[in-house]
Design a protein around this motif. Sequence first.
Motif, PDB file in Angstrom:
ATOM      1  N   CYS A  99       0.833  -1.200   0.000  1.00 10.78           N
ATOM      2  CA  CYS A  99       0.000   0.000   0.000  1.00 10.78           C
ATOM      3  C   CYS A  99       0.872   1.256   0.000  1.00 10.78           C
ATOM      4  CB  CYS A  99      -0.922   0.014   1.225  1.00 10.78           C
ATOM      5  SG  CYS A  99      -1.914   1.520   1.297  1.00 10.78           S
ATOM      6  N   SER A 103      -2.138   6.574   5.080  1.00  9.86           N
ATOM      7  CA  SER A 103      -1.989   5.955   6.411  1.00  9.86           C
ATOM      8  C   SER A 103      -0.796   5.023   6.427  1.00  9.86           C
ATOM      9  CB  SER A 103      -3.250   5.164   6.777  1.00  9.86           C
ATOM     10  OG  SER A 103      -4.358   5.998   6.779  1.00  9.86           O
ATOM     11  N   ALA A 143      -7.448  -1.281   4.622  1.00  5.66           N
ATOM     12  CA  ALA A 143      -7.192  -1.763   5.983  1.00  5.66           C
ATOM     13  C   ALA A 143      -6.323  -0.723   6.699  1.00  5.66           C
ATOM     14  CB  ALA A 143      -6.502  -3.116   5.945  1.00  5.66           C
TER      15      ALA A 143
HETATM   16  S1  FES Z   1      -3.764   3.612   3.467  1.00  2.00           S
HETATM   17 FE1  FES Z   1      -2.906   1.632   3.415  1.00  2.00          FE
HETATM   18  S2  FES Z   1      -4.623   0.353   3.672  1.00  2.00           S
HETATM   19 FE2  FES Z   1      -5.476   2.319   3.545  1.00  2.00          FE
END
Ligand code: FES
Length: 208
Positions: A99, A103, A143
Motif C-alpha cells: 500500500c 496511512s 485496511a
Molecule cells: S492507506 Fe494503506 S490500507 Fe489504507
Amino acid sequence: MAWKTIDRNQPVIDPNAPPLLSEALCEKIRSFFPRYETKRAVLLPALHIVQHEHGHVNYQAMKEVAELLEIHPSDVMDVVSFYTHFSSHPRGRKTILVCRSLSCELMGGKEVLETLKTQLGVDEHGTTADGRYTLMTEECLAACDHAPCMLVNERMHKGVNGDDVASILADSDNDKLAMPRSDLFDPPEHGAAELETTSDVAEMSEAK
Ligand code: FES
C-alpha cells in the motif's frame, strides 16, 4: 523515457491459437448470467475467474471474454487496464502489492517497500529471476487501521514492518486463505450465498 512504437498492423493474437478459455471456465462465467440484467455486468466476475485460472488476462482471453459477454474487446481491455488487480501479462507466481496511500506511508510503508526491493532484488513492477514474486504498489488496500499493509496475492498482511519482511517472504503459505476471494464470486448455489451474512463472507475472506 523514449516512446514505445506499436505497429497496429501486427496481430497481437495468433488466429490459429486454440481457445484459452476452457468450456468449464466459460460455463462458470455463464452461470452468472441469471444474476444480472445484462451479460456486460458479468465482466468483473469473469475477469476474476480467468485471472484466477491463468494468472493473467491476455489479449486472447480479453477477446474470448468479450465474445462470451457480447461486448467489444476494447471494453474488456478498458477494465483490465484500469484495475491494477488485473494483469494483461504474466507476473510472478505471487504478486506482492504494498500500500502506498497516506496511512500506510505515515506508518512506515516506504520502509516495507524498500526492504522488499532489497530482499527480492527487484524494483517496483519487477519480477524475481526465479519467477516467484512480482513487486508492485497499490493505492489504499482498505485496511488503514492496520497500516502499513501489503497483499501477497489475495492474502492481507497487516501492521507489517521492515523486520517482518524476511519471515513473510520465507513463509510458503504467505498467500493462503481459507477461502480464495475469487470464490466469493461463485454463483449463489455454490459459494457465498451459502454463508448466512455478509460478515460471514468477510470473515472467511480474512481467514488465514
Ligand atoms: S492507506 Fe494503506 S490500507 Fe489504507
